[in-house]
Enzyme design. Structure first.
Site, PDB file in Angstrom:
ATOM      1  N   GLY A   1     -15.733  57.266   5.591  1.00 17.45           N
ATOM      2  CA  GLY A   1     -15.950  57.240   4.021  1.00 17.45           C
ATOM      3  C   GLY A   1     -17.437  57.317   3.618  1.00 17.45           C
ATOM      4  N   THR A   2     -17.620  57.901   2.612  1.00 15.28           N
ATOM      5  CA  THR A   2     -18.906  57.974   1.878  1.00 15.28           C
ATOM      6  C   THR A   2     -18.945  58.224   0.510  1.00 15.28           C
ATOM      7  OG1 THR A   2     -19.742  58.931   4.148  1.00 15.28           O
ATOM      8  CG2 THR A   2     -21.136  59.165   2.383  1.00 15.28           C
ATOM      9  N   THR A   3     -20.063  57.948  -0.110  1.00 14.47           N
ATOM     10  CA  THR A   3     -20.153  58.465  -1.840  1.00 14.47           C
ATOM     11  C   THR A   3     -21.251  59.149  -2.256  1.00 14.47           C
ATOM     12  OG1 THR A   3     -18.987  56.315  -2.106  1.00 14.47           O
ATOM     13  CG2 THR A   3     -20.104  57.326  -4.137  1.00 14.47           C
TER      14      THR A   3
END
Length: 367
Positions: A188-190
């Protein structure tokens, strides 16, 4: 889940009822206060000020290993970005120790000398995309990671190395069905991309991995679990103490002489490169708008199959299957394929598109 593993996490993400229904607005006042404080005091407070003292005290009380000395010893290192060309555009992306930007640059450099089929959803375009991405993944190895600070990036992007890679792609396409390299699973990353009318541009990717579930309660800070990322520190990828971790993050900027520029980035761990390659190809090769490029059905070689996102025409899937390709046709758009965010300027007009696969959004603000 991870976000409910601690009392602080449950307070934010579960509430009194034990779960929040979809669409609930979640407020994090402690984190907001910390961000306000950093805005006033600067990053020094996080590493050598009162905020650092609060983090160190929390981990000491919890039996953790993070100390005040660790925070004080951290230094930001400014690095020259990786640069390459693609169809007459300059591409500027994340430098080592990240391998994400480097391998994206390599994929674009290899593709630069290959044909660009007119239909981005046709079988020829899909096969070329899969073959280029598989070639880039095959260059990723523990040896590349070890050599990143000893000229590894320069050697990978050397014209002779790129030419060899292009030859391997052409050989693979001519040989019949592709056999993609194995790629690790999701994390998960933004990402955020920004472009303004004055020509300023910013591309920023941030990650907690899948998150640790550990919240420094009075600050609202959620600690990452990057040391648990198999994609980064799995078998053959171990990192000695004191060495900076590699990553798949690849914030990228493109510019061309035809009054075109774009800021691109994505979340999605191993799918960051395939998402960004697809978006960049859509913008540059096919003249798609930011919205169209983000929405374009994605292609990702994984294991012994090529994942084809929902939206790939049935005729393309059938043609690839008849040709003997191992394909996995997904029924719909899916979070698995990353979350690309794009801000672009074309002929003086600003565009923005967030990725619906991961709840992204794009906004153009008129003066």
């Amino acid at each position: 889940g991870v976000l409910h593993a601690s009392p602080a996490g449950r307070e934010i993400f579960a509430g009194e009822s034990g779960s929040h229904p979809a669409g609930t607005l979640i407020r994090q006042p402690r984190l907001a206060g910390t961000l306000d404080r950093l805005g006033e005091t600067g990053a020094e407070d996080l590493y050598r000020g009162a905020l650092a003292e609060r983090l160190a005290a929390f981990f000491t009380a919890e039996g953790g290993a993070l100390s005040r000395h660790d925070l004080e010893a951290y230094r930001v290192v400014a690095r020259r970005p990786v640069e390459t060309g693609y169809r007459g555009r300059a591409v500027v992306t994340n430098a080592p120790p990240s391998t994400g930007g480097l391998l994206l640059a390599y994929a674009l450099a290899v593709a630069d000398g290959l044909p660009s089929p007119e239909d981005p959803l046709g079988p020829d375009a899909v096969r070329i995309t899969a073959a280029v991405l598989a070639e880039a993944e095959s260059r990723r190895s523990p040896d590349l990671v070890r050599r990143l600070d000893r000229g590894g990036a320069r050697r990978l992007l050397d014209p002779a190395a790129v030419k060899d890679g292009r030859r391997r792609v052409l050989d693979a396409l001519a040989a019949g069905p592709l056999v993609p390299a194995a790629m690790p699973a999701a994390r998960g990353t933004t990402h955020i991309s920004v472009l303004d009318a004055a020509g300023n541009a910013a591309s920023m990717t941030a990650s907690t991995g899948t998150g640790s579930g550990v919240f420094v309660a009075d600050t609202g800070i959620h600690m990452n679990n990057i040391l648990g990322e198999e994609d980064l520190v799995g078998e053959g990828m171990r990192v000695r103490p004191g060495r900076r971790l590699t990553s798949m993050m690849a914030p990228t900027y493109l510019r061309g002489a035809d009054d075109f520029e774009a800021v691109v980035g994505s979340s999605g761990s191993a799918r960051i490169r395939s998402a960004m390659y697809r978006v960049i190809s859509g913008l540059v090769d096919h003249g798609l708008s930011a919205r169209q490029a983000v929405d374009l059905a994605r292609v990702h070689p994984s294991g012994t199959v090529v994942d084809l996102e929902g939206g790939t025409p049935a005729a393309t899937v059938e043609a690839l299957e008849r040709a003997g390709e191992g394909v996995l046709a997904w029924p719909d758009r899916n979070i698995y394929f990353g979350g690309a965010q794009v801000a672009a300027r074309r002929r003086g007009r600003l565009e923005a598109a967030g990725d619906p696969r991961r709840g992204g959004d794009g906004v153009v603000v008129s003066p």
